[in-house]
Design a protein around this motif. Structure first.
Motif, PDB file in Angstrom:
ATOM      1  N   GLU A   5       0.849  -1.178   0.000  1.00 15.68           N
ATOM      2  CA  GLU A   5       0.000   0.000   0.000  1.00 15.68           C
ATOM      3  C   GLU A   5       0.885   1.229   0.000  1.00 15.68           C
ATOM      4  OE1 GLU A   5      -3.348   2.210   2.765  1.00 15.68           O
ATOM      5  OE2 GLU A   5      -2.491   0.324   3.419  1.00 15.68           O
ATOM      6  N   ILE A   6       0.671   2.115  -0.944  1.00 18.13           N
ATOM      7  CA  ILE A   6       1.403   3.374  -0.978  1.00 18.13           C
ATOM      8  C   ILE A   6       0.670   4.350  -0.076  1.00 18.13           C
ATOM      9  CG2 ILE A   6       2.132   5.318  -2.404  1.00 18.13           C
ATOM     10  CD1 ILE A   6       2.319   3.309  -4.739  1.00 18.13           C
ATOM     11  N   LEU A   7       1.366   4.853   0.932  1.00 18.49           N
ATOM     12  CA  LEU A   7       0.749   5.761   1.888  1.00 18.49           C
ATOM     13  C   LEU A   7       0.836   7.212   1.438  1.00 18.49           C
ATOM     14  CD1 LEU A   7       2.040   4.158   5.190  1.00 18.49           C
ATOM     15  CD2 LEU A   7      -0.189   3.872   4.097  1.00 18.49           C
ATOM     16  N   GLY A   8       1.701   7.517   0.504  1.00 10.96           N
ATOM     17  CA  GLY A   8       1.833   8.874  -0.011  1.00 10.96           C
ATOM     18  C   GLY A   8       3.260   9.140  -0.436  1.00 10.96           C
ATOM     19  N   THR A   9       3.522  10.376  -0.783  1.00 10.48           N
ATOM     20  CA  THR A   9       4.867  10.779  -1.187  1.00 10.48           C
ATOM     21  C   THR A   9       5.266  12.021  -0.395  1.00 10.48           C
ATOM     22  OG1 THR A   9       4.077  12.226  -2.955  1.00 10.48           O
ATOM     23  CG2 THR A   9       4.508   9.928  -3.538  1.00 10.48           C
ATOM     24  N   THR A  10       6.547  12.303  -0.378  1.00 11.93           N
ATOM     25  CA  THR A  10       7.060  13.505   0.254  1.00 11.93           C
ATOM     26  C   THR A  10       8.162  14.078  -0.614  1.00 11.93           C
ATOM     27  OG1 THR A  10       7.802  14.434   2.375  1.00 11.93           O
ATOM     28  CG2 THR A  10       8.813  12.366   1.688  1.00 11.93           C
ATOM     29  N   LYS A  11       8.452  15.330  -0.413  1.00 15.32           N
ATOM     30  CA  LYS A  11       9.464  16.024  -1.210  1.00 15.32           C
ATOM     31  C   LYS A  11      10.764  16.112  -0.415  1.00 15.32           C
ATOM     32  CE  LYS A  11      10.071  20.407  -3.610  1.00 15.32           C
ATOM     33  NZ  LYS A  11       9.429  21.696  -3.916  1.00 15.32           N
ATOM     34  N   ILE A  12      11.879  15.919  -1.089  1.00 15.68           N
ATOM     35  CA  ILE A  12      13.180  16.079  -0.452  1.00 15.68           C
ATOM     36  C   ILE A  12      13.476  17.566  -0.352  1.00 15.68           C
ATOM     37  CG2 ILE A  12      15.655  15.623  -0.635  1.00 15.68           C
ATOM     38  CD1 ILE A  12      14.912  13.084  -2.215  1.00 15.68           C
ATOM     39  N   ALA A  13      13.757  18.030   0.858  1.00 15.13           N
ATOM     40  CA  ALA A  13      14.028  19.444   1.101  1.00 15.13           C
ATOM     41  C   ALA A  13      15.546  19.687   1.106  1.00 15.13           C
ATOM     42  CB  ALA A  13      13.415  19.855   2.437  1.00 15.13           C
ATOM     43  N   GLN A  14      15.907  20.903   1.472  1.00 14.09           N
ATOM     44  CA  GLN A  14      17.332  21.238   1.551  1.00 14.09           C
ATOM     45  C   GLN A  14      18.062  20.241   2.429  1.00 14.09           C
ATOM     46  OE1 GLN A  14      17.385  25.262   3.085  1.00 14.09           O
ATOM     47  NE2 GLN A  14      17.964  26.034   1.084  1.00 14.09           N
ATOM     48  N   ARG A  15      19.287  19.996   2.091  1.00  8.80           N
ATOM     49  CA  ARG A  15      20.159  19.100   2.843  1.00  8.80           C
ATOM     50  C   ARG A  15      19.582  17.693   2.931  1.00  8.80           C
ATOM     51  NH1 ARG A  15      22.056  21.900   8.122  1.00  8.80           N
ATOM     52  NH2 ARG A  15      23.648  20.333   7.950  1.00  8.80           N
ATOM     53  N   TRP A  16      18.799  17.285   1.930  1.00 13.12           N
ATOM     54  CA  TRP A  16      18.256  15.940   1.796  1.00 13.12           C
ATOM     55  C   TRP A  16      17.305  15.562   2.933  1.00 13.12           C
ATOM     56  CZ3 TRP A  16      18.765  13.388  -2.684  1.00 13.12           C
ATOM     57  CH2 TRP A  16      19.724  13.857  -3.545  1.00 13.12           C
ATOM     58  N   ARG A  17      16.628  16.512   3.515  1.00 19.69           N
ATOM     59  CA  ARG A  17      15.686  16.236   4.600  1.00 19.69           C
ATOM     60  C   ARG A  17      14.336  15.826   4.043  1.00 19.69           C
ATOM     61  NH1 ARG A  17      16.940  20.888   9.039  1.00 19.69           N
ATOM     62  NH2 ARG A  17      19.178  20.632   8.964  1.00 19.69           N
ATOM     63  N   ILE A  18      13.665  14.941   4.768  1.00 16.99           N
ATOM     64  CA  ILE A  18      12.311  14.553   4.402  1.00 16.99           C
ATOM     65  C   ILE A  18      11.419  14.642   5.636  1.00 16.99           C
ATOM     66  CG2 ILE A  18      13.050  12.992   2.544  1.00 16.99           C
ATOM     67  CD1 ILE A  18      12.367  10.666   4.472  1.00 16.99           C
ATOM     68  N   SER A  19      10.124  14.692   5.426  1.00 16.68           N
ATOM     69  CA  SER A  19       9.158  14.679   6.512  1.00 16.68           C
ATOM     70  C   SER A  19       8.353  13.388   6.441  1.00 16.68           C
ATOM     71  CB  SER A  19       8.188  15.856   6.380  1.00 16.68           C
ATOM     72  OG  SER A  19       8.868  17.071   6.494  1.00 16.68           O
ATOM     73  N   LEU A  20       7.966  12.874   7.596  1.00 18.03           N
ATOM     74  CA  LEU A  20       7.067  11.728   7.612  1.00 18.03           C
ATOM     75  C   LEU A  20       5.654  12.263   7.439  1.00 18.03           C
ATOM     76  CD1 LEU A  20       8.418   9.486  10.503  1.00 18.03           C
ATOM     77  CD2 LEU A  20       8.733   9.220   8.058  1.00 18.03           C
ATOM     78  N   ILE A  21       5.002  11.863   6.369  1.00 21.13           N
ATOM     79  CA  ILE A  21       3.662  12.359   6.091  1.00 21.13           C
ATOM     80  C   ILE A  21       2.672  11.791   7.098  1.00 21.13           C
ATOM     81  CG2 ILE A  21       4.118  12.750   3.647  1.00 21.13           C
ATOM     82  CD1 ILE A  21       2.673  10.129   3.086  1.00 21.13           C
ATOM     83  N   LYS A  22       1.525  12.435   7.186  1.00 20.37           N
ATOM     84  CA  LYS A  22       0.515  12.077   8.180  1.00 20.37           C
ATOM     85  C   LYS A  22       0.121  10.606   8.096  1.00 20.37           C
ATOM     86  CE  LYS A  22      -4.048  13.331   9.846  1.00 20.37           C
ATOM     87  NZ  LYS A  22      -5.243  14.117   9.627  1.00 20.37           N
ATOM     88  N   ASP A  23      -0.096  10.084   6.907  1.00 20.02           N
ATOM     89  CA  ASP A  23      -0.509   8.684   6.764  1.00 20.02           C
ATOM     90  C   ASP A  23       0.555   7.722   7.298  1.00 20.02           C
ATOM     91  OD1 ASP A  23      -2.960   9.370   5.730  1.00 20.02           O
ATOM     92  OD2 ASP A  23      -2.378   9.065   3.653  1.00 20.02           O
ATOM     93  N   VAL A  24       1.829   8.066   7.130  1.00 23.80           N
ATOM     94  CA  VAL A  24       2.903   7.224   7.662  1.00 23.80           C
ATOM     95  C   VAL A  24       2.913   7.309   9.182  1.00 23.80           C
ATOM     96  CG1 VAL A  24       5.413   6.902   7.770  1.00 23.80           C
ATOM     97  CG2 VAL A  24       4.312   7.381   5.571  1.00 23.80           C
ATOM     98  N   ARG A  25       2.777   8.512   9.717  1.00 22.06           N
ATOM     99  CA  ARG A  25       2.729   8.666  11.182  1.00 22.06           C
ATOM    100  C   ARG A  25       1.549   7.903  11.759  1.00 22.06           C
ATOM    101  NH1 ARG A  25       3.264  14.117   9.677  1.00 22.06           N
ATOM    102  NH2 ARG A  25       1.213  14.574  10.591  1.00 22.06           N
TER     103      ARG A  25
END
Length: 56
Positions: A5-25
């Motif tokens: 199941e794909i829970l969603g996508t996120t964008k890579i920010a500066q310095r290769w940072r990512i956020s855990l999207i709400k569905d993943v949390r």
């Protein structure tokens, strides 16, 4: 064959940072894993795929 199941996508920010999207949390929460700001997660490669796991 495993369920997938794909829970969603996120964008890579500066310095290769990512956020855990709400569905993943929420998926972690459903599994009884409570994550908070500052907690660590690990990225594991298995069978050519990258998995996100809690270190708790």
């Amino acid at each position: 064959m495993t369920d997938e199941e794909i829970l969603g996508t996120t964008k890579i920010a500066q310095r290769w940072r990512i956020s855990l999207i709400k569905d993943v949390r929420e998926a972690f929460d459903e599994q009884g894993v409570e994550l908070e700001e500052g907690d660590r997660v690990m990225f594991v490669e298995r069978d050519g795929e990258i998995l996100i796991k809690s270190t708790k």
